[in-house]
Design an enzyme around this catalytic site. Structure first.
Site, PDB file in Angstrom:
ATOM      1  N   SER A 336       0.803  -1.206   0.000  1.00  0.00           N
ATOM      2  CA  SER A 336       0.000   0.000   0.000  1.00  0.00           C
ATOM      3  C   SER A 336       0.845   1.269   0.000  1.00  0.00           C
ATOM      4  O   SER A 336       1.478   1.580  -1.001  1.00  0.00           O
ATOM      5  CB  SER A 336      -0.937  -0.057   1.212  1.00  0.00           C
ATOM      6  OG  SER A 336      -2.006   0.817   1.069  1.00  0.00           O
ATOM      7  N   ASP A 347      10.333   4.484 -10.224  1.00  0.00           N
ATOM      8  CA  ASP A 347       9.971   5.023 -11.532  1.00  0.00           C
ATOM      9  C   ASP A 347      10.828   6.228 -11.910  1.00  0.00           C
ATOM     10  O   ASP A 347      11.193   6.403 -13.075  1.00  0.00           O
ATOM     11  CB  ASP A 347       8.493   5.435 -11.551  1.00  0.00           C
ATOM     12  CG  ASP A 347       7.563   4.251 -11.795  1.00  0.00           C
ATOM     13  OD1 ASP A 347       8.059   3.105 -11.817  1.00  0.00           O
ATOM     14  OD2 ASP A 347       6.353   4.478 -11.958  1.00  0.00           O
ATOM     15  N   LYS A 361      -0.843  -4.050  -3.308  1.00  0.00           N
ATOM     16  CA  LYS A 361      -2.131  -3.452  -2.947  1.00  0.00           C
ATOM     17  C   LYS A 361      -2.177  -2.046  -3.521  1.00  0.00           C
ATOM     18  O   LYS A 361      -1.578  -1.122  -2.994  1.00  0.00           O
ATOM     19  CB  LYS A 361      -2.341  -3.405  -1.441  1.00  0.00           C
ATOM     20  CG  LYS A 361      -3.693  -2.808  -1.062  1.00  0.00           C
ATOM     21  CD  LYS A 361      -3.893  -2.810   0.437  1.00  0.00           C
ATOM     22  CE  LYS A 361      -5.284  -2.257   0.783  1.00  0.00           C
ATOM     23  NZ  LYS A 361      -5.390  -0.815   0.529  1.00  0.00           N
TER      24      LYS A 361
END
Length: 430
Positions: A336, A347, A361
Site C-alpha cells: 500500500s 519510476d 495493494k
C-alpha cells in the site's frame, strides 16, 4: 497498510492531524487507519421521513427500525462511494430492499451488510462492527495487549503481513507470509480477519497458540502476549558510518512526519541513505506522499484514479530534502503506502530497490461511520505509480532481488541490508 486492508492483532489507529507539511492531509486509507466522512443526508432521510401516524409500539419494532436504518445507510454509502460503478457487474439497487421486513435487530443488519459487501468481491471493502470502529480510533501511541503482528486475508488464507520489532511475535520468529491455520485449537478456515485478531489479542502475559504453515513446514508457536508500543520511524548506526539508515514500520502515525524530520537531522550529512520499508503494511496516503517528497525534486509521486476514471496526480512540491544516493529495502510485507513510496522512487530512478517483490495493494480506502457506531471500510479509488503502472495484485519487482530466509533470521544475518550497504559502497565509492 494496508489497508491490503489489514488488521493486526495488537494495533489500531486513528486519523492524522495536519502537521507542518507541504500539502493538505488527505484522510484516505491504504491499509488500516481511520478517516471519517459525513453521513449522506439522503441516506438519513430514508428513516426520518416516515409516514404520518407511524409510531413505535414496542421495543421489537424499535430494534427492527434501527436495523433497517443501519442497513440502508450502508447501502447508500456504497452506492455513493464505491470505486467500481458496476458494483462487480450487478445491479446495486437489487440490494436496497432485499431484506425489507426481515431485519429484526442490529445483528441481523450486520449479517445482511456483510453479505451485501461480500457481493463486491473486494476483500478491502468490509463492514466494521461498533467494536471495530472504536478500535480504529485508538491512537498508535496507546499501550495495547497482543503479540505485535499485522494480518490479512489473501487467497482465502489468514496471512501474516508484517511483524513489529521487539515484540513477542518477533522474538518467536514469525515471518511475513506465514499462513496461520489455527489460533489455539480453532481452525482459521472461514474465519474473518476481525475474529482472528480478537482471538490473537488477549490479556498481558496470557498465551496464544498459533499453528503456522511456512512453505511445506508446519510450525506451532506458543506466544505470551505483552503490551505493544509501536514506533513508526527510527534510525540506527551502521558499521559503515557514512551510510544513514531510516526504518519506517508503518505510515499510520499522527506524528510520523515530525518523527521523520527528527531523523533527517541525524542523517542529513551522510553520504548515502537506506530507507527500510520491509514489513511496512501502509497507512495514510498523505504520509506516503510526504515521505516520497523528501527524496524527490520534482515529478509525480502517485496517480489516484476514482470511479469515474478521473485521475489526480500528486507531485513533488518543494524540492528534494534528502538528495543522497538511496537504496529502498522492500519485501512481501511492503504494501500500500509503502508501494506508493517505493514505486515513485523506482519510476523516477531516484532509488535502487533491493529485496523481494512487494505485496501488491494498489487500492485506496476510507472509513465512513454509520449512525449506530458501526462503519464501512470502502475502496474509493485505485492508484498508479508515476509511470502509470497498476501494481494491484502484482506488486513491485525490486531492481536487485535478495532473499531473507528463516535461517538468516535465526542466525542474526540480514543479507538484504548487507547487500544495500555493499551496493552503495561499490556504486558510489563510499
Amino acid at each position: 497498510m494496508h489497508l491490503i486492508h489489514t488488521i493486526f492483532s495488537a494495533i489500531k489507529c486513528r486519523s492524522v492531524n495536519s502537521l507542518t507539511i507541504r500539502r493538505p492531509v488527505f484522510l484516505l486509507f491504504l491499509l488500516a487507519a481511520a478517516g471519517f466522512a459525513c453521513l449522506s443526508l439522503s441516506a438519513c432521510s430514508l428513516f426520518f421521513n416516515q409516514p404520518a401516524g407511524r409510531s413505535i409500539e414496542s421495543a421489537a419494532d424499535k430494534k427492527a427500525l434501527q436495523a433497517e436504518r443501519v442497513y440502508h445507510d450502508a447501502w447508500q454509502m456504497l452506492l455513493e462511494e464505491y470505486v467500481d460503478g458496476s458494483f462487480n457487474g450487478q445491479d446495486w439497487y437489487r440490494w436496497k430492499d432485499h431484506y425489507k421486513g426481515r431485519l429484526k435487530d442490529e445483528e441481523d443488519a450486520y449479517v445482511a451488510i456483510q453479505t451485501m459487501t461480500a457481493s463486491l468481491n473486494d476483500i478491502y471493502t468490509r463492514f466494521l462492527k461498533p467494536r471495530d470502529m472504536q478500535e480504529q480510533t485508538i491512537s498508535i501511541d496507546s499501550k495495547l495487549s497482543g503479540i505485535g503482528i499485522q494480518i490479512s486475508m489473501k487467497d482465502s488464507k489468514l496471512v501474516v503481513v508484517s511483524i513489529f520489532e521487539d515484540t513477542p511475535a518477533y522474538k518467536a520468529g514469525l515471518m511475513p507470509k506465514d499462513i496461520i491455520t489455527k489460533i489455539d485449537e480453532h481452525e482459521t478456515s472461514g474465519m474473518d480477519v476481525e475474529d482472528a485478531a480478537d482471538q490473537i489479542r488477549g490479556p498481558k502475559g496470557s498465551l496464544v497458540k498459533l499453528t503456522l504453515l511456512r512453505g511445506d513446514q508446519t510450525l506451532v508457536k506458543n506466544i505470551a502476549r505483552a503490551e505493544i508500543k509501536i514506533h513508526s520511524v527510527f534510525t540506527m548506526p551502521l558499521d559503515e558510518a557514512d551510510i544513514g539508515y531510516i526504518r519506517l514500520s508503518s505510515f499510520i502515525s499522527e506524528s510520523e512526519m515530525a518523527e521523520m524530520l527528527d531523523v533527517v537531522q541525524k542523517i542529513k550529512n551522510k553520504k548515502a541513505l537506506i530507507l527500510d520499508l520491509r514489513g511496512n503494511y501502509g497507512g495514510l496516503l498523505s504520509n506516503a506522499i510526504e515521505v516520497a517528497d523528501m527524496f524527490l525534486e520534482k515529478g509525480a509521486i502517485v496517480q489516484i484514479v476514482d470511479r469515474a476514471s478521473k485521475t489526480q496526480s500528486f507531485d513533488a512540491a518543494s524540492g528534494v530534502l534528502l538528495p543522497q544516493p538511496l537504496v529502498v529495502l522492500v519485501d512481501g510485507g511492503s504494501a500500500s503506502a509503502s508501494e506508493i513510496v517505493s514505486g515513485a522512487l523506482k519510476d523516477h530512478k531516484r532509488a535502487t530497490l533491493i529485496g523481494t517483490q512487494t505485496f501488491g495493494k494498489g487500492l485506496v480506502q476510507k472509513i465512513v461511520p454509520l449512525y449506530d457506531g458501526s462503519g464501512l471500510n470502502i475502496t474509493i479509488s485505485k492508484y498508479l505509480t508515476p509511470n502509470g503502472t497498476d501494481i494491484n495484485k502484482k506488486g513491485i519487482e525490486p531492481n536487485i532481488k535478495v532473499a531473507y530466509t528463516q535461517k538468516d533470521f535465526f542466525s542474526g544475518k540480514d543479507p538484504q541490508l548487507e547487500k544495500a550497504i555493499s551496493f552503495l559502497k561499490e556504486r558510489y565509492r563510499i
